[in-house]
Each structure stands twice: as structure tokens, then as C-alpha cells.
Design a protein around this motif. Structure first.
Motif, PDB file in Angstrom:
ATOM      1  N   PRO A 240      26.571  85.482  25.948  1.00 27.94           N
ATOM      2  CA  PRO A 240      25.943  84.525  25.041  1.00 27.94           C
ATOM      3  C   PRO A 240      26.887  84.175  23.886  1.00 27.94           C
ATOM      4  N   ASP A 241      27.100  82.899  23.664  1.00 32.72           N
ATOM      5  CA  ASP A 241      27.958  82.451  22.563  1.00 32.72           C
ATOM      6  C   ASP A 241      27.110  82.399  21.295  1.00 32.72           C
ATOM      7  N   THR A 242      26.720  83.589  20.870  1.00 31.80           N
ATOM      8  CA  THR A 242      25.875  83.778  19.696  1.00 31.80           C
ATOM      9  C   THR A 242      26.526  84.843  18.825  1.00 31.80           C
ATOM     10  N   VAL A 243      25.980  85.058  17.662  1.00 33.77           N
ATOM     11  CA  VAL A 243      26.478  86.124  16.790  1.00 33.77           C
ATOM     12  C   VAL A 243      26.420  87.455  17.530  1.00 33.77           C
ATOM     13  N   ASP A 244      25.315  87.728  18.202  1.00 34.59           N
ATOM     14  CA  ASP A 244      25.168  89.001  18.922  1.00 34.59           C
ATOM     15  C   ASP A 244      26.137  89.104  20.098  1.00 34.59           C
ATOM     16  N   GLY A 245      26.302  88.029  20.850  1.00 35.36           N
ATOM     17  CA  GLY A 245      27.218  88.050  21.982  1.00 35.36           C
ATOM     18  C   GLY A 245      28.654  88.260  21.537  1.00 35.36           C
ATOM     19  N   ARG A 246      29.050  87.571  20.487  1.00 40.06           N
ATOM     20  CA  ARG A 246      30.416  87.753  19.965  1.00 40.06           C
ATOM     21  C   ARG A 246      30.596  89.160  19.412  1.00 40.06           C
ATOM     22  N   PHE A 247      29.585  89.682  18.726  1.00 38.89           N
ATOM     23  CA  PHE A 247      29.649  91.054  18.216  1.00 38.89           C
ATOM     24  C   PHE A 247      29.852  92.027  19.378  1.00 38.89           C
ATOM     25  N   ASP A 248      29.116  91.841  20.454  1.00 36.38           N
ATOM     26  CA  ASP A 248      29.244  92.745  21.597  1.00 36.38           C
ATOM     27  C   ASP A 248      30.631  92.699  22.211  1.00 36.38           C
ATOM     28  N   MET A 249      31.241  91.528  22.271  1.00 34.49           N
ATOM     29  CA  MET A 249      32.597  91.433  22.825  1.00 34.49           C
ATOM     30  C   MET A 249      33.625  92.071  21.887  1.00 34.49           C
ATOM     31  N   ILE A 250      33.417  91.917  20.586  1.00 31.32           N
ATOM     32  CA  ILE A 250      34.305  92.580  19.622  1.00 31.32           C
ATOM     33  C   ILE A 250      34.168  94.087  19.753  1.00 31.32           C
ATOM     34  N   VAL A 251      32.937  94.574  19.848  1.00 30.33           N
ATOM     35  CA  VAL A 251      32.702  96.012  19.989  1.00 30.33           C
ATOM     36  C   VAL A 251      33.362  96.540  21.263  1.00 30.33           C
TER      37      VAL A 251
END
Length: 179
Positions: A40-51
Motif C-alpha cells: 500500500p502506498d500509504t504512510v503505513d505501507g511506506r513505514f513497513d517497507m522502511i522497517v
């Protein structure tokens, strides 16, 4: 009284952590993760990829003795300094930022532990389950996406583990091949 000359010099560990964090962001923002694997190109999706990518780098750094552990801690600090700034930019009030950062840190530790366990076990199915849960709320229509992301995670981990330790300790991650 002597004035400390290094008072205004940048901390070399923090500088290397900043370089690694920038590389982690580059990897976490790769378009194929969102376009081909339905992150998901959302705040949560980007956070998960960073994590995910930060956890892979930190996993390797922790194996490189005290120097690696200090760099891993500095990378963690840089990640959460950035998250703090991002929350403030999004208009989150000062009173709420600390609580949100605490929730994000708990999410980071939980995800990193799940990813590390799957990698240690060499179990792509375990990694797939963790990614399916974290990114897609266990939605069955995303099982193939989670499988592809698990393969991506294992490939990225292999690449990071194959990098010369001195390069990583100098803050150079390089570009990971797409999985």
C-alpha cells in the motif's frame, strides 16, 4: 579553560547512520514494491517497507561487533528522528507525537523480531505470514504479494550479508538487486 575542539564536529557514527538510512529509504521506496507487490502506498505501507529494510541492515550490523552495534543503534535513532519529524510535518501535535513514536517503536521491534526469526529459520513461509499480517491484514487476496515480498526480503538479506563488513560499517549499503 580549554575549549573542546570537537564540539562542533559531526559525530562520525551518526554520519554513517545517516548514509545508511538514506540508502534504506531508497530501497524502501523502490517503485516495484508498490506496483508489482501491491504494498500500500500509504504512510503505513511506506513505514513497513522502511522497517523491513532497516531491520535487515541492523541484523547484519549487530553481527559486526561493538562498532556494528553502535551503528545499528545510531541507525535506529536516525529512523525515529525522521519519523518524529514526519509526524510533526503531518500536523500531529506535540502532545501526541511521543505516544505515536512509542507505538511505532513497538511495531518496529515486533516486526524486526518476526523477520529475524524467519530469516534465522530460513523459513520463507514464516516470513510470508509475517508480511501478510503486517502489510495486508491477512487478506487472502494478497498471499501472492506476501510471497513475493518474502522472497524479496530473503534476497535482500543475502545481498546485505554478502557485502564487505568494512563497506557497511562505513555507511555504504549500495543498491540491492530487485527480487
Amino acid at each position: 579553560m580549554r575549549f573542546p575542539l570537537n564540539l562542533f564536529r559531526p559525530d562520525p557514527v551518526k554520519a554513517r547512520a545517516r548514509q545508511l538510512y538514506d540508502a534504506v529509504l531508497t530501497e524502501a521506496r523502490r517503485p516495484h514494491l508498490y506496483a508489482q507487490h501491491s504494498v500500500p502506498d500509504t504512510v503505513d505501507g511506506r513505514f513497513d517497507m522502511i522497517v523491513l529494510h532497516a531491520a535487515l541492515v541492523m541484523r547484519r550490523l549487530r553481527e559486526e561487533g561493538e562498532q556494528g552495534q553502535k551503528l545499528a543503534q545510531a541507525l535506529f535513532g536516525r529512523l525515529f528522528d525522521d519519523m518524529d519529524a514526519a509526524l510533526r510535518e503531518m500536523g500531529i501535535g506535540d502532545m501526541s507525537v511521543g505516544k505515536k513514536i512509542k507505538v511505532m517503536a513497538e511495531a518496529f521491534y515486533g516486526r524486526a523480531a518476526a523477520y529475524d526469526a524467519a530469516l534465522k529459520a530460513g523459513d520463507e513461509a514464516q516470513m510470508r505470514a509475517a508480511l501478510l499480517r503486517n502489510l495486508f491484514d491477512d487478506a487472502p487476496e494478497h498471499e501472492n504479494d506476501a510471497t513475493a515480498l518474502a522472497q524479496h526480503a530473503f534476497n535482500a538479506d543475502r545481498q546485505i550479508r554478502a557485502m564487505p563488513a568494512d563497506e557497511l560499517l562505513e555507511g555504504r549499503l549500495g543498491t540491492l538487486a530487485a527480487a
